[in-house]
Enzyme design. Structure first.
Site, short mmCIF file in Angstrom:
data_model
loop_
_atom_site.label_atom_id
_atom_site.label_comp_id
_atom_site.label_asym_id
_atom_site.label_seq_id
_atom_site.Cartn_x
_atom_site.Cartn_y
_atom_site.Cartn_z
N ASP A 242 0.88 -1.22 0.06
CA ASP A 242 -0.28 -0.02 -0.12
C ASP A 242 0.87 1.30 -0.16
O ASP A 242 0.42 1.99 -0.93
CB ASP A 242 -0.97 -0.06 1.15
CG ASP A 242 -1.64 -1.41 1.43
OD1 ASP A 242 -2.55 -1.56 0.62
OD2 ASP A 242 -1.17 -2.40 2.08
N HIS B 111 -4.40 -3.59 5.60
CA HIS B 111 -4.52 -3.82 4.40
C HIS B 111 -5.86 -4.18 3.89
O HIS B 111 -6.38 -5.42 3.79
CB HIS B 111 -3.46 -4.98 3.86
CG HIS B 111 -3.52 -5.33 2.53
ND1 HIS B 111 -3.16 -4.55 1.32
CD2 HIS B 111 -3.91 -6.32 1.88
CE1 HIS B 111 -3.24 -4.81 0.48
NE2 HIS B 111 -3.68 -6.08 0.56
P1 NAX Z 1 -2.01 -18.44 -3.90
O1 NAX Z 1 -3.07 -19.10 -3.70
O2 NAX Z 1 -1.42 -18.34 -5.16
O3 NAX Z 1 -1.25 -19.01 -3.10
C1 NAX Z 1 -1.41 -19.47 -1.74
C2 NAX Z 1 -0.49 -20.57 -1.40
O4 NAX Z 1 -0.52 -20.89 0.15
C3 NAX Z 1 -1.11 -21.86 -2.06
O5 NAX Z 1 0.07 -22.46 -2.71
C4 NAX Z 1 -1.46 -22.57 -0.99
O6 NAX Z 1 -1.40 -24.07 -1.07
C5 NAX Z 1 -0.82 -22.43 0.43
N1 NAX Z 1 -1.30 -22.51 1.70
C6 NAX Z 1 -2.38 -22.60 2.11
N2 NAX Z 1 -2.62 -22.83 3.30
C7 NAX Z 1 -1.43 -22.97 3.95
C8 NAX Z 1 -0.69 -23.52 4.85
N3 NAX Z 1 -1.60 -23.50 6.04
N4 NAX Z 1 0.58 -23.66 5.27
C9 NAX Z 1 1.35 -23.38 3.95
N5 NAX Z 1 0.83 -22.99 2.98
C10 NAX Z 1 -0.50 -22.69 2.78
O7 NAX Z 1 -2.20 -16.76 -3.34
P2 NAX Z 1 -1.06 -15.60 -3.52
O8 NAX Z 1 -1.64 -14.94 -4.64
O9 NAX Z 1 0.27 -16.07 -3.36
O10 NAX Z 1 -1.48 -14.87 -2.14
C11 NAX Z 1 -1.24 -15.28 -0.87
C12 NAX Z 1 -1.80 -14.44 0.13
O11 NAX Z 1 -1.32 -13.07 0.15
C13 NAX Z 1 -3.42 -14.58 0.15
O12 NAX Z 1 -3.94 -14.39 1.28
C14 NAX Z 1 -3.47 -12.92 -0.58
O13 NAX Z 1 -4.77 -12.27 -0.16
C15 NAX Z 1 -2.48 -12.25 0.26
N6 NAX Z 1 -2.16 -10.93 -0.26
C16 NAX Z 1 -1.69 -9.82 0.65
C17 NAX Z 1 -1.39 -8.56 0.26
C18 NAX Z 1 -0.93 -7.63 1.15
O14 NAX Z 1 -0.47 -6.53 0.82
N7 NAX Z 1 -0.82 -8.05 2.44
C19 NAX Z 1 -1.55 -8.03 -1.16
C20 NAX Z 1 -1.40 -9.36 -2.23
C21 NAX Z 1 -2.04 -10.63 -1.81
O15 NAX Z 1 -3.47 -10.29 -2.10
#
Ligand code: NAX
Length: 327
Positions: free
Chosen positions: A159, A187
């Site tokens: 952000d 966020h």
């Molecule tokens: P993806 O769905 O591509 O990847 C997430 C990965 O996490 C998957 O490979 C899944 O198998 C794994 N996972 C799920 N549960 C798990 C656990 N208990 N232990 C280990 N791994 C686990 O999502 P992606 O685009 O990489 O985004 C990841 C996260 O970042 C999401 O929650 C998303 O909302 C968040 N974001 C946060 C942002 C921020 O500024 N704070 C911005 C970008 C993003 O939206």
């Protein structure tokens, strides 16, 4: 050459993970003289994909990469961890209520907090990226009573970077010309990007842009940028989020430049009226591996009102987490 440090990345096979791991291994995060050992944590179904990423990491022959290991067990993945990047989270799916989302993520970040508490290195620094990031960081910190709560932070740097980029474009300047940006809060669409103290080439930003642009374009554009990216790309921000995670950890570990600050969400000590304990984005300087909230800023009535509104929403989420018995 320094001794390698252990960096654990959860959600390593995901979109952000794919962009993040290569930046960490290249030295962008901790410096070009700091070898890193990477621990990749995934859920069992995604371990194979993480193995593919690990193969590519090895194929890149990064001089600083001291090893890659893959785990589906948080206890092992956080053993001796110095830097934890908690990216993996349960996304909100169609028809999912907020309470379900909080419960699903409580089931991830509670145990990961405990695994950090019991297994990580004494100097552990944690960045939570997985949404709802601020609440997940709160849950992880509450599950790690032996680790100082300040070591659990949530990411506001994306952000912050988005705000820098918008102001730079508007003022026909470079992001490096801008100092003292702030994004208050969490966020979410409630956040408050604030240029009140920002300077562009030393000049107050408020003298360069008008209030209507700030209220009607800047604030909503920054706050709703994630949705605009999804609309345009058909997928959520990944490389920019990874880059922001690298920036967050780099500032924390290596410091912020003299005269500037960044935005970090850490547990509030009551600064600016934010309820104590709430993981909340505030201006911070970093030095010697620690971050410190910039205190004593004279906030306008408008900024104070935005903070009060946003803090109330963030507190409501924590209250719901408590009501659900997740803590
Ligand atoms: P993806 O769905 O591509 O990847 C997430 C990965 O996490 C998957 O490979 C899944 O198998 C794994 N996972 C799920 N549960 C798990 C656990 N208990 N232990 C280990 N791994 C686990 O999502 P992606 O685009 O990489 O985004 C990841 C996260 O970042 C999401 O929650 C998303 O909302 C968040 N974001 C946060 C942002 C921020 O500024 N704070 C911005 C970008 C993003 O939206």
């Amino acid at each position: 050459m320094k001794k390698p440090v252990t960096v654990t990345v959860t959600g390593a096979a995901g979109n952000i993970g794919y962009a993040l791991l290569f930046r960490i291994a290249s030295g962008s995060m901790l410096g070009e003289d700091q070898p890193v050992k990477l621990n990749l944590l995934e859920i069992p179904q995604a371990v194979k994909a993480a193995e593919g990423t690990a193969m590519e990491l090895n194929d890149a022959a990064f001089p600083l990469l001291a090893g890659v290991d893959i785990y589906d067990d948080a206890t092992k993945a956080f053993a001796g961890c110095n830097y934890g990047l908690l990216v993996g989270a349960r996304p909100r799916t169609k028809g999912m209520e907020r309470a379900d989302l909080l419960a699903a993520n409580g089931g991830i970040f509670g145990p990961q907090g405990k695994a950090i508490n019991d297994n990580a290195a004494d100097d552990i620094k944690v960045l939570v990226v997985g949404n709802p990031a601020n609440t997940n960081a709160f849950i992880a910190a509450a599950s790690a009573p032996d680790v100082p709560a300040e070591r659990f932070t949530a990411m506001m740097r994306l952000d912050h970077n988005r705000a820098l980029s918008q102001l730079a474009q508007k003022t026909d300047s470079q992001v490096t010309d801008i100092e003292k940006m702030i994004v208050w809060g969490n966020h979410s669409a409630d956040q408050y990007p604030d240029v009140s103290f920002a300077t562009v080439n030393g000049k107050p930003a408020v003298d360069l842009v008008d209030e209507a642009w700030l209220d009607d374009y800047f604030v909503p554009t920054v706050a709703k940028r994630g949705a605009a990216i999804i609309e345009a790309r058909g997928a959520s921000s990944a490389a920019s989020a990874a880059s922001a995670a690298v920036d967050h950890m780099r500032s924390w570990a290596l410091g912020t430049p003299e005269g500037d600050w960044t935005t970090i969400a850490g547990p509030s000590h009551g600064e600016y009226g934010v309820p104590e304990g709430l993981v909340y984005g505030m201006p911070c300087t970093c030095a010697n591996g620690e971050y410190t909230v910039v205190e004593g800023l004279e906030l306008s009535d408008k900024t104070q009102a935005q903070i009060a509104k946003n803090a109330q929403a963030a507190q409501a989420e924590i209250d719901e987490v408590k009501k659900l018995g997740l803590l």
